[in-house]
Design an enzyme around this catalytic site. Sequence first.
Site, mmCIF file in Angstrom:
data_model
loop_
_atom_site.group_PDB
_atom_site.id
_atom_site.type_symbol
_atom_site.label_atom_id
_atom_site.label_comp_id
_atom_site.label_asym_id
_atom_site.label_seq_id
_atom_site.Cartn_x
_atom_site.Cartn_y
_atom_site.Cartn_z
ATOM 1 C CB SER A 251 18.156 -38.901 -12.845
ATOM 2 O OG SER A 251 19.453 -37.905 -12.416
ATOM 3 C CD GLU B 290 -1.517 -2.349 1.899
ATOM 4 O OE1 GLU B 290 -2.185 -3.027 2.644
ATOM 5 O OE2 GLU B 290 -0.293 -2.602 2.011
ATOM 6 C CD GLU C 11 14.543 -28.977 -6.835
ATOM 7 O OE1 GLU C 11 15.568 -29.347 -7.146
ATOM 8 O OE2 GLU C 11 14.024 -27.820 -7.343
ATOM 9 C CG LEU D 161 20.439 -27.507 -4.309
ATOM 10 C CD1 LEU D 161 20.718 -27.942 -2.773
ATOM 11 C CD2 LEU D 161 19.401 -28.486 -4.963
ATOM 12 C CB ALA E 238 18.425 -49.896 -12.521
#
Length: 346
Positions: free
Chosen positions: A163, A46, A276, A199, A159
């Site tokens: 990734s 404001e 994560e 990160l 496996a």
Amino acid sequence: MGAALALGERGRGRTAPNPNVGCVLVRDGRVVGRGWTQPGGRPHAEAMALDQAGAESRGATCFTTLEPCAHRSTRGPTCSDLLISAGVARVVAALGDPDPRTDGLGVARLRAEGIAVEIGVRADEARRSMAGFLTRRSFGRPHVTLKLATSLDGRIALASGESRWITGPEARAHAHLERARHEAILVGRGTWEADAPRLDVRLAGLEERSPQRVVLSGRHPHPSHSPVASGAPPSPDGRGRETREARRKGEGDPVTWLAEPAAIADLPGVDHLLVEGGAATAAAFLRADLVDRLLLYRAPVIIGGGLSAIGDIGLTDLAAAHGRWRLHDARGLGGDRLEVYERRRS
């Protein structure tokens, strides 16, 4: 109010312990002032909007996502007093302020000065926008988002542990935008040591909004034996740790180590926490019922016998799994799909 909500989102993840409020001033059908809570919590939305509007604030309508504050602070005057002094004619707020120092007092102060006040416009959207502030007020902890990037069959890696990358660039960019909207980001110790995650936020123009880094140590506590400890990681296992550490950007940045999920309540200046991974950490937060929001990025691939996204969460009755989550949003991101779920709470 939609414009005010959008402005409030600009401050998300940067205003703790204050809420990320947005404000728009309208006079004669024209926007004369805009504001949102600034980093660190001041100036308030404001105050920023009134400063921009100047003399055109007189007779204007103020649309704000939260009841204007009424408690005095050494950091500046109350927003209710500023609105009164500026001569606004009407205030429309999405939510009342749950802070007991203001709760209802801001509205009462404005009405006592003859200003018309309306509360409750687009309240659900405001609750979602200021979920960090409201969760801290209600539960004494940050609002927790769990991010999962999986294959269609719920795998996060082969496996072998490979990734990179399951999801495409559009999904990864969206995940970095989510990082910029949180004060802290958390991974488990296994992920920290195996993947050396940076990160940080790697989007042009938002790099300075990289969150604080937090690691869940679990059964292998930080040498200080404190539930919350900052500093260097515990002793490595000796398998190439120095090489992985050398790859981590911001190696000298502080890292906070937690022994258990409940310790997030003691993280200073954190109202929004992004979790994560990995699978054990995701399971630990779900098992403790500390997840308020799920970000599920799914790639159109099937992996089969890979690593699961989530470990055991202690579920013994399938019926208990139903009715806990509601779908809030779903969209395509390149070839991937994002689904956002919210925890149903009373």
